[in-house]
Design a protein around this motif. Structure first.
Motif, PDB file in Angstrom:
ATOM      1  N   ILE A 113      -9.204   4.881  -1.735  1.00  0.00           N
ATOM      2  CA  ILE A 113      -9.471   3.844  -0.732  1.00  0.00           C
ATOM      3  C   ILE A 113     -10.973   3.647  -0.567  1.00  0.00           C
ATOM      4  O   ILE A 113     -11.464   2.523  -0.494  1.00  0.00           O
ATOM      5  CB  ILE A 113      -8.827   4.228   0.623  1.00  0.00           C
ATOM      6  N   PHE A 123      -3.093  14.758  -0.881  1.00  0.00           N
ATOM      7  CA  PHE A 123      -3.105  13.345  -0.504  1.00  0.00           C
ATOM      8  C   PHE A 123      -4.537  12.902  -0.209  1.00  0.00           C
ATOM      9  O   PHE A 123      -4.974  11.838  -0.650  1.00  0.00           O
ATOM     10  CB  PHE A 123      -2.223  13.182   0.740  1.00  0.00           C
ATOM     11  N   ARG A 141      -4.171  -0.241   5.553  1.00  0.00           N
ATOM     12  CA  ARG A 141      -4.256   1.008   4.786  1.00  0.00           C
ATOM     13  C   ARG A 141      -4.061   2.238   5.656  1.00  0.00           C
ATOM     14  O   ARG A 141      -3.384   3.186   5.258  1.00  0.00           O
ATOM     15  CB  ARG A 141      -5.585   1.079   4.037  1.00  0.00           C
ATOM     16  N   CYS A 164      -1.040   4.969   5.173  1.00  0.00           N
ATOM     17  CA  CYS A 164      -1.307   6.414   5.016  1.00  0.00           C
ATOM     18  C   CYS A 164      -0.559   7.219   6.059  1.00  0.00           C
ATOM     19  O   CYS A 164       0.053   8.244   5.751  1.00  0.00           O
ATOM     20  CB  CYS A 164      -2.800   6.711   5.165  1.00  0.00           C
ATOM     21  N   ARG A 186      -6.493  12.557  -3.452  1.00  0.00           N
ATOM     22  CA  ARG A 186      -6.073  11.455  -4.308  1.00  0.00           C
ATOM     23  C   ARG A 186      -6.313  10.108  -3.626  1.00  0.00           C
ATOM     24  O   ARG A 186      -6.787   9.170  -4.249  1.00  0.00           O
ATOM     25  CB  ARG A 186      -4.568  11.642  -4.582  1.00  0.00           C
ATOM     26  N   VAL A 187      -6.001  10.034  -2.348  1.00  0.00           N
ATOM     27  CA  VAL A 187      -5.920   8.727  -1.684  1.00  0.00           C
ATOM     28  C   VAL A 187      -7.221   8.313  -0.985  1.00  0.00           C
ATOM     29  O   VAL A 187      -7.679   7.184  -1.129  1.00  0.00           O
ATOM     30  CB  VAL A 187      -4.750   8.719  -0.679  1.00  0.00           C
ATOM     31  N   SER A 188      -7.847   9.242  -0.251  1.00  0.00           N
ATOM     32  CA  SER A 188      -9.028   8.783   0.490  1.00  0.00           C
ATOM     33  C   SER A 188     -10.154   8.420  -0.478  1.00  0.00           C
ATOM     34  O   SER A 188     -10.927   7.508  -0.218  1.00  0.00           O
ATOM     35  CB  SER A 188      -9.482   9.815   1.516  1.00  0.00           C
ATOM     36  N   GLU A 240       2.116   1.851  -3.452  1.00  0.00           N
ATOM     37  CA  GLU A 240       1.039   2.317  -4.322  1.00  0.00           C
ATOM     38  C   GLU A 240       0.686   3.771  -4.047  1.00  0.00           C
ATOM     39  O   GLU A 240       0.557   4.582  -4.957  1.00  0.00           O
ATOM     40  CB  GLU A 240      -0.210   1.456  -4.113  1.00  0.00           C
ATOM     41  N   LEU A 241       0.531   4.078  -2.750  1.00  0.00           N
ATOM     42  CA  LEU A 241       0.131   5.439  -2.388  1.00  0.00           C
ATOM     43  C   LEU A 241       1.208   6.435  -2.789  1.00  0.00           C
ATOM     44  O   LEU A 241       0.920   7.503  -3.322  1.00  0.00           O
ATOM     45  CB  LEU A 241      -0.122   5.543  -0.878  1.00  0.00           C
ATOM     46  N   ARG A 300       1.204   6.816  -6.543  1.00  0.00           N
ATOM     47  CA  ARG A 300      -0.007   7.450  -7.030  1.00  0.00           C
ATOM     48  C   ARG A 300       0.021   8.972  -6.824  1.00  0.00           C
ATOM     49  O   ARG A 300      -0.497   9.726  -7.609  1.00  0.00           O
ATOM     50  CB  ARG A 300      -1.213   6.847  -6.293  1.00  0.00           C
ATOM     51  N   THR A 301       0.639   9.414  -5.706  1.00  0.00           N
ATOM     52  CA  THR A 301       0.583  10.844  -5.405  1.00  0.00           C
ATOM     53  C   THR A 301       1.841  11.596  -5.804  1.00  0.00           C
ATOM     54  O   THR A 301       1.846  12.809  -5.841  1.00  0.00           O
ATOM     55  CB  THR A 301       0.352  11.070  -3.893  1.00  0.00           C
ATOM     56  N   HIS A 328       0.825  -1.213   0.000  1.00  0.00           N
ATOM     57  CA  HIS A 328       0.000   0.000   0.000  1.00  0.00           C
ATOM     58  C   HIS A 328       0.853   1.254   0.000  1.00  0.00           C
ATOM     59  O   HIS A 328       0.554   2.217  -0.690  1.00  0.00           O
ATOM     60  CB  HIS A 328      -0.930   0.015   1.211  1.00  0.00           C
TER      61      HIS A 328
END
Ligand code: ATP
Ligand code: MG
Lengths: 268, 250
Positions: free
Chosen positions: A121, A113, A152, A156, A116-118, A55-56, A59-60, A52
């Motif tokens: 998820i 973040f 996760r 984060c 993009r992320v929450s 990936e995170l 991704r960001t 994770h």
């Protein structure tokens, strides 16, 4: 008649919204408590957490790079004439550095973040919920909360500070580019004057609060996704509300944490 | 093996299961029939406590399922296989990892034993060639069969199937039905099978239950059910037989 009916449904939905709000607050609290309950219980899902985090981070990375650079550039461009008005132009690196390190770097990174992320998820866990994948884990005697949620939130919480440090450096570089546009200055000299003004007491609270922001993004995203109802429509809703809620909570906690920091480390 | 007493379940004001009682003996294949929306899936989910019933009792091997704590419940769940109506494959994992997941988590097999098990169940559902595919690359019927493979890979004592053959062609459907029968024979598995597929029911059923509007309206052998004089059962099977002749005509 029509108007009356309209206001009635509005009232009804307002009432519903308020109850939903309190249910959410309670749910977020439960999720946070559960996180601490399970995170220390073996087996530790090291592999999942690493996956994770990767990936995170990936991704960001592009978007925070661009935003960080531009923010630094723009803030320096805006501050320069103001300082010039007071004849304090030589303070430019220091004052821009302080605002980036203390506030802009951490908060901007956290907000991006969150966006993009929450949402990601929320959508991911939401679709696992509506397609019964979470149920399948549960029947398979696997704790889905530990496997999906705890990993996760953990990822984060620990990836956001790393990103923030990176963004702070990118922003400082952006600010240097803005400085170059108006005056000639070597990078060494610029960095030297930034480091002279930015103190330990500026950097540490700025970085520390991003752990809290990362935790918020994780908890809100997983909560929204994990508790999704109403099929695919619910998945969309989970992912959008996750962004709104986590961004708001980040700003609220920022306010609180700034107050606490100023109280603990009074700046002269 | 499985005994259900006076089970009731409501969603808000809608009564879905209303005082349901039945029993499945060791090694028996019990088929549950019923129209769409009468609560068959809800019943299966109550048995594994994915849903909490409002009242009633469930016993699996004389354990009172509803009074177990989460640890005991998980021990029990390791001995139960569940095939979801939607197959519920983990879509971030390949077929191999889907099958490996329960083995790695709950049992202590060596990697070699795991691989052997994976290959052998995939052979049983004739999907060995899909082993490295992702669920999104599979057809609906293939997903169903992988879901079935995932449920039986741990060799559970009790299998709950939610419509194992829906969405499959008649030949595969028959193969799956034969597989369920074979599992019962070779592993002495007890199965509860929810299905609309009369052919499948005919192949596997030791006993059949008809659920209508949350109540059990028939419990006995499949032959007795199909030849019953009950108004609802006559209607139900008339349509089934019509459907069947339609599909064979096509
Ligand atoms: N989580 C839920 N919340 C509210 N109502 C539900 C829920 N799950 C099922 N229901 C309701 O319970 C009833 C029974 O649903 P169930 O899925 O058990 O039907 P079914 O017999 O399996 O039908 P099918 O053959 O189409 O699968 C339906 O009317 C459905 O609307
Ligand atoms: Mg169903």
């Amino acid at each position: 008649m029509a108007r009356r009916r309209l206001s009635y449904t509005y009232q009804l939905s307002l009432e519903k919204r308020i109850t939903e709000f309190f249910i959410m607050i309670a749910g977020l609290w439960t999720f946070s408590v559960q996180f601490f309950k399970y995170v220390f219980v073996p087996p530790y899902e090291v592999y999942e957490v690493r996956k994770h985090m990767n990936e995170l981070g990936i991704r960001t990375f592009p978007i925070v790079s661009v935003t960080g650079f531009i923010i630094g550039l723009v803030v320096a461009m805006q501050t320069q004439p103001v300082l010039a008005r007071f004849g304090a132009e030589s303070n430019l690196p220091g004052s821009v550095g302080i605002s980036i390190v203390r506030e802009l770097g951490p908060v901007i990174t956290a907000l991006i973040f969150a966006g993009r992320v929450s949402s990601g998820i929320g959508a991911e866990l939401g679709s696992m919920r509506v397609t019964e994948q979470i149920d399948a884990m549960e029947v398979g005697a696997i704790n889905p909360f530990k496997f999906l949620v705890v990993t996760r939130i953990f990822a984060c919480t620990f990836i956001l500070p790393v990103l923030t440090v990176y963004v702070i450096f990118i922003s400082l570089f952006g600010a240097y580019v803005a400085v170059l546009l108006v005056q000639n200055m070597t990078f060494e000299f610029y960095l030297g004057s930034v480091l002279k003004s930015v103190e330990f007491g500026d950097a540490i609270p700025g970085i520390l609060k991003t752990f809290v922001f990362g935790f918020i993004v994780g908890v809100v995203g997983t909560y929204k996704g994990y508790t999704t109802t109403n099929g695919t429509e619910g998945v969309g809703k989970a992912s959008t509300t996750a962004v709104v809620v986590s961004s708001l909570l980040i700003l609220i906690f920022d306010m609180i944490l700034v107050k606490i920091t100023l109280w603990l480390w009074p700046t002269v | 093996m499985l005994r259900i007493q006076n089970l009731s379940k409501r969603f808000n004001s809608k009564v879905v299961l209303d005082d349901v009682s039945f029993e499945a003996k060791d090694g028996e294949n019990l088929v549950i029939l019923g129209r769409s929306g009468t609560g068959k899936s809800v019943l299966l989910k109550c048995i594994v406590r994915l849903l909490e019933p409002d009242s009633g009792q469930i016993f699996i091997e004389n354990k009172n399922v509803l009074s177990l704590n989460i640890k005991e419940l998980n021990e029990l769940r390791k001995q139960i296989g569940f095939l979801f109506q939607s197959a519920a494959l983990y879509d971030s994992m390949s077929v191999r990892h889907n099958l490996e997941f329960p083995l790695v988590r709950n049992f202590e097999f060596t990697p070699k034993e795991r691989e052997e098990k994976i290959v052998s169940v995939l052979e049983k559902v004739s999907l060995l060639e899909a082993i490295d595919k992702m669920p999104s690359e599979l057809s609906g019927g293939m997903r169903k069969r992988v879901g079935l493979a995932r449920a039986i890979i741990t060799e559970p004592k009790l299998m709950l199937y939610d419509e194992p053959t829906t969405g499959l062609d008649p030949i595969t459907s028959k193969e799956i039905s034969m597989l369920i029968l074979e599992l019962q024979k070779s592993l002495k598995m007890t199965s509860v099978v929810v299905t609309h597929d009369l052919l499948c029911a005919e192949i596997i059923a030791d006993r059949a239950i008809m659920l209508n509007e949350g109540k059990i309206i028939f419990d006995g052998s499949l032959e007795d059910m199909t030849s019953s004089n009950d108004e609802f059962l006559i209607q139900f099977f008339k349509h089934e037989i019509l459907n069947k002749s339609e599909t064979t005509n096509v």
